[in-house]
Design a protein around this motif. Structure first.
Motif, PDB file in Angstrom:
ATOM      1  N   VAL A 114       0.862  -1.184   0.000  1.00 47.31           N
ATOM      2  CA  VAL A 114       0.000   0.000   0.000  1.00 47.31           C
ATOM      3  C   VAL A 114       0.896   1.230   0.000  1.00 47.31           C
ATOM      4  CG1 VAL A 114      -1.660   1.341   1.344  1.00 47.31           C
ATOM      5  CG2 VAL A 114      -1.796  -1.154   1.319  1.00 47.31           C
ATOM      6  N   CYS A 115       0.597   2.126  -0.866  1.00 44.28           N
ATOM      7  CA  CYS A 115       1.309   3.412  -0.832  1.00 44.28           C
ATOM      8  C   CYS A 115       0.459   4.372  -0.033  1.00 44.28           C
ATOM      9  CB  CYS A 115       1.535   3.941  -2.245  1.00 44.28           C
ATOM     10  SG  CYS A 115       2.141   5.634  -2.234  1.00 44.28           S
ATOM     11  N   GLU A 116       1.102   5.007   0.938  1.00 47.79           N
ATOM     12  CA  GLU A 116       0.353   5.938   1.778  1.00 47.79           C
ATOM     13  C   GLU A 116      -0.305   7.028   0.961  1.00 47.79           C
ATOM     14  OE1 GLU A 116       2.898   7.543   4.729  1.00 47.79           O
ATOM     15  OE2 GLU A 116       3.081   5.630   5.810  1.00 47.79           O
ATOM     16  N   ARG A 117       0.312   7.322  -0.122  1.00 44.29           N
ATOM     17  CA  ARG A 117      -0.209   8.436  -0.920  1.00 44.29           C
ATOM     18  C   ARG A 117      -1.091   7.984  -2.074  1.00 44.29           C
ATOM     19  NH1 ARG A 117       4.494  11.594  -2.684  1.00 44.29           N
ATOM     20  NH2 ARG A 117       2.800  12.708  -3.728  1.00 44.29           N
ATOM     21  N   HIS A 118      -0.742   6.780  -2.602  1.00 44.79           N
ATOM     22  CA  HIS A 118      -1.477   6.372  -3.808  1.00 44.79           C
ATOM     23  C   HIS A 118      -2.373   5.146  -3.610  1.00 44.79           C
ATOM     24  CE1 HIS A 118       2.029   8.696  -5.498  1.00 44.79           C
ATOM     25  NE2 HIS A 118       0.967   9.360  -5.912  1.00 44.79           N
ATOM     26  N   GLY A 119      -2.402   4.612  -2.365  1.00 47.42           N
ATOM     27  CA  GLY A 119      -3.313   3.514  -2.076  1.00 47.42           C
ATOM     28  C   GLY A 119      -2.765   2.149  -2.462  1.00 47.42           C
ATOM     29  N   ILE A 145       7.949  -0.829  -5.034  1.00 42.77           N
ATOM     30  CA  ILE A 145       7.972   0.632  -4.943  1.00 42.77           C
ATOM     31  C   ILE A 145       6.794   1.132  -5.746  1.00 42.77           C
ATOM     32  CG2 ILE A 145       9.201   2.710  -5.675  1.00 42.77           C
ATOM     33  CD1 ILE A 145      11.799   0.994  -5.299  1.00 42.77           C
ATOM     34  N   CYS A 146       6.048   1.963  -5.137  1.00 42.41           N
ATOM     35  CA  CYS A 146       4.877   2.494  -5.829  1.00 42.41           C
ATOM     36  C   CYS A 146       5.313   3.167  -7.132  1.00 42.41           C
ATOM     37  CB  CYS A 146       4.150   3.482  -4.922  1.00 42.41           C
ATOM     38  SG  CYS A 146       2.960   4.498  -5.795  1.00 42.41           S
ATOM     39  N   PRO A 147       4.798   2.739  -8.263  1.00 44.48           N
ATOM     40  CA  PRO A 147       5.233   3.321  -9.541  1.00 44.48           C
ATOM     41  C   PRO A 147       4.906   4.806  -9.664  1.00 44.48           C
ATOM     42  CG  PRO A 147       3.424   1.775  -9.880  1.00 44.48           C
ATOM     43  CD  PRO A 147       3.815   1.663  -8.441  1.00 44.48           C
ATOM     44  N   LYS A 148       3.824   5.195  -9.014  1.00 51.65           N
ATOM     45  CA  LYS A 148       3.493   6.636  -9.095  1.00 51.65           C
ATOM     46  C   LYS A 148       4.501   7.467  -8.298  1.00 51.65           C
ATOM     47  CE  LYS A 148      -1.370   5.990 -10.012  1.00 51.65           C
ATOM     48  NZ  LYS A 148      -2.672   5.748  -9.359  1.00 51.65           N
ATOM     49  N   CYS A 149       4.863   6.914  -7.114  1.00 49.32           N
ATOM     50  CA  CYS A 149       5.890   7.603  -6.322  1.00 49.32           C
ATOM     51  C   CYS A 149       7.215   7.626  -7.087  1.00 49.32           C
ATOM     52  CB  CYS A 149       6.111   6.913  -4.976  1.00 49.32           C
ATOM     53  SG  CYS A 149       4.787   7.250  -3.799  1.00 49.32           S
ATOM     54  N   ALA A 150       7.518   6.476  -7.750  1.00 55.75           N
ATOM     55  CA  ALA A 150       8.769   6.390  -8.507  1.00 55.75           C
ATOM     56  C   ALA A 150       8.802   7.455  -9.601  1.00 55.75           C
ATOM     57  CB  ALA A 150       8.925   5.003  -9.110  1.00 55.75           C
TER      58      ALA A 150
HETATM   59 ZN   LIG Z   1       2.824   6.243  -4.252  1.00 58.45          ZN
END
Ligand SMILES: [Zn+2]
Ligand SMILES: Nc1ncnc2c1ncn2[C@@H]1O[C@H](COP(=O)(O)OP(=O)(O)O)[C@@H](O)[C@H]1O
Ligand SMILES: [Mg+2]
Length: 288
Positions: A27-32, A49-54
């Motif tokens: 779970v990404c804290e920011r992207h779910g 690793i969250c791809p959106k964060c990446a």
């Molecule tokens: Zn993320």
């Protein structure tokens, strides 16, 4: 019947949407919750690793790199400017004792001095206009009244403006600079003259003293005429009064008008050029 091999293997948990081997789904804290990540690499959930964060990290890194590059460019530009400023300050040859002089450090608060300072301050503040028109100044006054100090305060301000150049030299030094090329190899007289014609502002100190022969006088005129023709501002500093006078012993002496000639003097009333008289007692030894 199961094969002996397959029964020897521990049964692998089947990844599902909720958990891998009891671990919660990434779970990404920011992207779910990112289901696609589990599907793509079910055993590597811990390294996920969250791809959106990446993506965000990548663009942040790019921004940082640009920022860093901009900073370095700015620092290099700043350094180049500083070096150029120092070069121009050095090339101006302002004598050491006058190098920090400004209009604000001038010791005389006499009202005549206030007027003169204001006039010169305005000149410096409107330098680009003065430069364009070729506004020259004749600074006259007895020894110690502050001619050199005021001229240098003006030049100090001007050379701190982008790309502006000045040169401080005595009339004798200017003549000698040209005379040194006479009958010699190396620098030509023309090149020596150019040294004196090129600076945006020329301060000619002690005009009226120490210039000897006709040839030397001619060299001085070449400088003054050359700058006038090129519309280059020149400050002429002199202890002589404009008119002829008698010295302390009563002997008749030529004033600056006789020394330089009417034609040259008239140019200091031309094109906005002006004469400034420093009409007060010597400041030497005076305390601020
Ligand atoms: Zn993320
Ligand atoms: N801009 C200035 N700031 C501080 N002191 C100055 C300034 N101009 C002149 N002075 C003081 O006045 C004295 C005489 O000035 P100076 O310019 O040398 O006179 P002049 O060139 O007329 O002989 C200097 O020695 C200095 O003490
Ligand atoms: Mg002087």
């Amino acid at each position: 019947m199961s094969s002996p091999i397959s029964s020897a293997l521990p049964s692998l948990p089947v990844p599902d949407d909720q958990a891998i081997a009891g671990r919660p789904a990434p779970v990404c804290e920011r992207h779910g919750v990112a289901k696609d990540a589990i599907a793509a690499a079910p055993n590597r959930a811990q390294l996920w690793i969250c791809p959106k964060c990446a993506d965000e990290d990548r663009s942040r890194a790019t921004r940082l790199a640009h920022f860093d590059h901009d900073q370095k460019t700015r620092a290099a530009e700043q350094q180049r400017k500083q070096a150029d400023l120092e070069r121009r300050i050095g090339a101006a040859c302002i004598p050491e004792r006058y190098r920090d002089y400004t209009f604000d450090t001038f010791p005389n608060t006499d009202e005549r001095a206030v007027v003169v300072l204001q006039r010169m301050r305005t000149y410096a503040n409107r330098w680009y206009e003065a430069k364009k028109r070729g506004v020259s100044v004749l600074l006259l006054g007895d020894v110690g009244t502050g001619k050199t100090g005021i001229a240098c305060a003006t030049a100090n301000q001007i050379v701190r403006m982008d790309h502006q150049t000045a040169l401080f030299i005595t009339a004798y030094g200017a003549v000698r600079h040209m005379r040194d090329t006479w009958g010699r190899k190396g620098k030509t007289e023309r090149e020596a003259l150019d040294d004196l014609l090129l600076p945006d502002l020329l301060i000619l100190e002690e005009v009226g003293a120490n210039v000897g022969s006709d040839a030397e006088m001619t060299a001085l005129f070449e400088v003054l005429n050359g700058r006038y023709a090129a519309r280059k501002p020149t400050f002429v500093l002199s202890n002589l009064p404009l008119d002829d006078f008698r010295d302390a012993a009563g002997s008749p002496r030529p004033g600056l008008q006789t020394f330089l000639g009417q034609r040259v003097i008239d140019r200091f009333r031309d094109d906005g050029s002006f004469v400034v008289s420093l009409d007060w007692p010597s400041l030497r030894g005076a305390r601020k």
